[in-house]
Scaffold this motif. Structure first.
Motif, short mmCIF file in Angstrom:
data_model
loop_
_atom_site.label_atom_id
_atom_site.label_comp_id
_atom_site.label_asym_id
_atom_site.label_seq_id
_atom_site.Cartn_x
_atom_site.Cartn_y
_atom_site.Cartn_z
N GLY A 19 0.82 -1.20 0.00
CA GLY A 19 0.00 0.00 0.00
C GLY A 19 0.85 1.25 0.00
N SER A 44 -7.77 -1.71 -2.53
CA SER A 44 -7.03 -2.96 -2.71
C SER A 44 -8.00 -4.10 -2.99
CB SER A 44 -6.18 -3.29 -1.48
OG SER A 44 -7.00 -3.57 -0.36
N HIS A 73 -2.68 -3.26 -4.46
CA HIS A 73 -3.07 -1.94 -3.95
C HIS A 73 -2.99 -0.91 -5.07
CE1 HIS A 73 -2.94 -2.90 0.46
NE2 HIS A 73 -2.27 -3.93 -0.04
N ASP A 413 -9.33 1.40 1.20
CA ASP A 413 -8.50 1.38 2.39
C ASP A 413 -8.30 2.78 2.99
OD1 ASP A 413 -7.97 -1.43 2.32
OD2 ASP A 413 -6.61 -1.06 0.65
#
Length: 414
Positions: A19, A44, A73, A413
């Motif tokens: 990420g 993601s 991601h 996220d």
């Protein structure tokens, strides 16, 4: 344990690392974009392990995948340029195209010599944007997307569907499309089938979108009805060990297409819309109407569908250890009837069983990739060591061995 067999340790830092890598790549690549260096958000989507049910999806049959704790991601933002620009940590340079050019890039323009071309990896995110346009979602403002992943590429863990799921989720939010997870899975499948040219079913995309922690997805690929099935592995002291042979595969190559063509031919000879409609009891009649190769392909799909149903039945009865022989039978069918295994996959499966796995099979489309082994927790190291030793004895490059846990599907996220 030998160095070659060293397994990933827990806790696993890969997801936040991937990420962060997507965020950093966005800043370094698109820092001079119209709307600044910061992405609007982060999304993601997971890779997947198919517990059982191989090559049944495009035959409108049954599959039982689960999303895994390895993810792709993306960091993304609208850019106001009318272009889609994509960068990946796997590529040296970004790729881009005018959004209006997507319609001539995929797929009807194959004969047009003046159609824009991009590198193969970029066809996945650009294909998703194209499929969303066909679904009526406008993206005239343009978008920047940075991609990082810890899903192994070419290992049969559906790194492609992870990209499609993450990109589709990002575009869905950024463009306010309001599409649900099943619709986004269909977008991903269209991108893979028509933009990339890989004749896959919808299993991978559905797993990426619908995954649940500690559960598998029992998917009817005809109706797209999906039921969540508790696996019960943890309570039973079991884990899924992945043995990545490091033999890369590609669904868009001829072997996969030939298997799909054989299945369609077999269904036509049996007078049914798809092999989903052929039962194990029909195989005697099938033997009378088709050649030996087509019969073997059909027999795999028909018996594999039954193995999926038997696996679901055992799991729902709270007996996860009982699925081991079904995994073994599945591998034998893919090796002998569908002929999509490789020497490396066969060695991985045999080594895992000999070291105490309750059952093992190759997973994914075949011709390379990974095997999975249902393994008692106390035998994990033994399985890893046995795989490394067997590969060395056979003269193969060392495998990558790790465990995976059933995880959640695509999400935003940040």
């Amino acid at each position: 344990m030998t160095a070659e067999a060293t397994m990933d340790a827990a806790p696993d830092p890969r997801v936040p690392a991937a990420g962060a890598a997507a965020q950093a790549l966005f800043a370094s690549t698109f820092g001079a974009s119209t709307f600044g260096a910061l992405p609007t958000g982060a999304w993601s989507a997971p890779g997947r392990v198919n517990l059982i049910g191989e090559h049944t999806d495009y035959n409108e049959g049954f599959v039982l995948p689960f999303a895994i704790d390895r993810r792709t991601h993306v960091a993304a933002a609208l850019n106001g340029t009318g272009r889609i620009r994509v960068a990946s940590t796997f590529a040296d340079a970004p790729a881009e195209a005018a959004l209006d050019d997507l319609d001539v890039m995929f797929p009807a323009s194959e004969a047009r010599s003046d159609a824009p071309r991009v590198t193969e990896w970029a066809t996945y995110p650009l294909g998703v944007a194209w499929a969303l346009r066909l679904a009526g979602t406008a993206a005239g403002a343009g978008v920047d997307i940075a991609i990082a992943s810890d899903v192994p590429v070419g290992a049969g863990l559906s790194s492609s569907a992870a990209i499609e799921g993450a990109v589709a989720s990002a575009l869905n939010d950024l463009l306010g499309a309001g599409l649900g997870p099943v619709a986004l899975a269909q977008i991903g499948r269209r991108a893979e089938n028509e933009a990339v040219g890989a004749p896959t079913g919808i299993m991978d995309q559905m797993a990426a979108m619908l995954g649940r922690t500690d559960a598998a997805i029992f998917l009817d690929c005809r109706s797209l009805a999906a039921d969540i099935v508790d696996l019960g592995f943890s309570a039973a002291g079991l884990e899924i060990v992945v043995i990545d042979t490091r033999v890369s595969h590609a669904h868009s190559t001829g072997g996969y297409r030939e298997r799909r063509d054989a299945c369609e031919r077999g269904a036509a000879l049996m007078g049914v819309p798809a092999l989903r409609d052929v039962s194990v009891g029909d195989l005697e009649r099938a033997q009378q109407v088709m050649d030996a190769v087509t019969l073997r392909r059909v027999r795999h799909v028909v018996t594999e569908n039954q193995r999926v149903l038997d696996t679901v039945r055992a799991l729902r009865a709270g007996s996860p250890a009982e699925i081991g022989p079904l995994l073994d039978a599945s591998h034998a069918s893919m090796r002998d009837d569908f002929e999509i295994s490789t020497p490396e996959l066969d060695v991985a499966v045999e080594a895992a069983r000999a070291a105490g796995a309750l059952g093992a099979r190759m997973t994914g489309g075949g011709f390379g990739g990974a095997a999975i082994a249902l393994t008692p927790h106390e035998r994990i190291d033994a399985v890893a060591e046995a795989a490394a030793s067997a590969f060395a004895s056979a003269g193969f490059a060392a495998p990558h061995v790790f465990t995976v846990a059933p995880s959640h599907g695509a999400r935003r996220d940040a």
